[in-house]
Design a protein around this motif. Structure first.
Motif, PDB file in Angstrom:
ATOM      1  N   ASN A  23       0.848  -1.183   0.000  1.00 50.63           N
ATOM      2  CA  ASN A  23       0.000   0.000   0.000  1.00 50.63           C
ATOM      3  C   ASN A  23       0.893   1.246   0.000  1.00 50.63           C
ATOM      4  O   ASN A  23       1.509   1.575   1.004  1.00 50.63           O
ATOM      5  CB  ASN A  23      -0.906  -0.018   1.229  1.00 50.63           C
TER       6      ASN A  23
ATOM      7  N   GLU B   9       0.163   4.398  -0.027  1.00 49.28           N
ATOM      8  CA  GLU B   9      -0.238   5.458   0.883  1.00 49.28           C
ATOM      9  C   GLU B   9       0.343   5.232   2.270  1.00 49.28           C
ATOM     10  O   GLU B   9       0.814   6.164   2.928  1.00 49.28           O
ATOM     11  CB  GLU B   9      -1.767   5.540   0.964  1.00 49.28           C
TER      12      GLU B   9
ATOM     13  N   ASP C  48       4.161   5.815   2.184  1.00 51.22           N
ATOM     14  CA  ASP C  48       4.521   7.234   2.187  1.00 51.22           C
ATOM     15  C   ASP C  48       4.439   7.832   3.591  1.00 51.22           C
ATOM     16  O   ASP C  48       5.238   8.691   3.938  1.00 51.22           O
ATOM     17  CB  ASP C  48       3.605   8.025   1.238  1.00 51.22           C
TER      18      ASP C  48
END
Length: 180
Positions: A174, A176, A179
Motif C-alpha cells: 500500500n 499510501e 509514504d
C-alpha cells in the motif's frame, strides 16, 4: 541467586511468534473466525504470562538482601557457548532491579499494545503474521534487556532491528501507508 524460571519470560513471546507464524504460513489468503480468534488469544496471552512471571521475579528480587553493597540479582545460565582457558561465555539471563523494571514495562505495556492491535488489525489479511511480528518484537526486547552477556544482548538488539523493519514494512503493497 539462581532462578530457574527466567527462561520462560522470553520463551513465551517466542512461542507465540512461532505459533502465529505457523498460522500465517498455513493460511493461504486469510484466517477464518476461529483461527483468527486463536491467533489473537495466543498473541495476547503469552506476553501477559511473561508479564506475570516478571511480576513473580520482581517479588522474589525484592526479598533478596544487599550483600556488601552489591545489588541483588537473579541469574540463570542456560548453556555454555565456549570455554577458553579461564574465560567462559554462557547464554544466560540476569534479572536485577533495573532489568526487572524494564521488563515490567516491556511485558506489561507490550501485552496492552498487542491487545489494542488485535482490535485494530482484526480485519487485515495478514493478521496472524502481524501478531507473530509483534510477539517476535517482544521476544527480542526481552532478550535485549535480560541478556547476561554482551553477545546475548547483541542478539536482542539485532532482533529488535529486524522486527522494527518487519513491522514498519508490514503494509509494503500500500503506497499510501508506505509514504506515511
Amino acid at each position: 541467586m539462581n532462578a530457574s524460571y527466567l527462561w520462560l519470560i522470553p520463551a513465551l513471546p517466542l512461542l507465540g511468534a512461532i505459533i502465529n507464524g505457523g498460522l500465517a504460513l498455513g493460511s493461504a489468503k486469510t484466517l477464518a473466525g476461529p483461527s483468527r480468534g486463536f491467533a489473537a488469544l495466543i498473541a495476547v496471552l503469552f506476553p501477559a504470562l511473561a508479564f506475570a512471571i516478571t511480576c513473580v521475579g520482581t517479588g522474589h528480587l525484592a526479598h533478596v538482601p544487599y550483600r556488601d553493597a552489591i545489588a541483588p540479582a537473579l541469574t540463570q545460565s542456560l548453556w555454555s557457548w565456549f570455554h577458553t582457558g579461564s574465560f567462559s561465555l554462557s547464554f544466560g539471563f540476569l534479572f536485577d532491579r533495573l532489568s526487572s523494571m524494564m521488563l515490567l514495562f516491556i511485558t506489561g505495556i507490550g501485552s496492552l499494545i498487542t491487545l489494542y492491535s488485535v482490535g485494530y488489525m482484526w480485519a487485515d489479511r495478514g493478521f496472524a503474521r502481524f501478531m507473530a511480528y509483534l510477539n517476535l518484537f517482544l521476544f527480542s526486547m526481552i532478550l535485549l534487556v535480560l541478556g547476561a552477556s554482551l553477545p546475548v544482548t547483541f542478539l536482542g538488539w539485532e532482533g529488535v532491528g529486524l522486527c522494527s523493519y518487519l513491522l514498519i514494512g508490514f503494509w509494503h503493497t500500500n503506497t499510501e501507508y508506505n509514504d506515511a
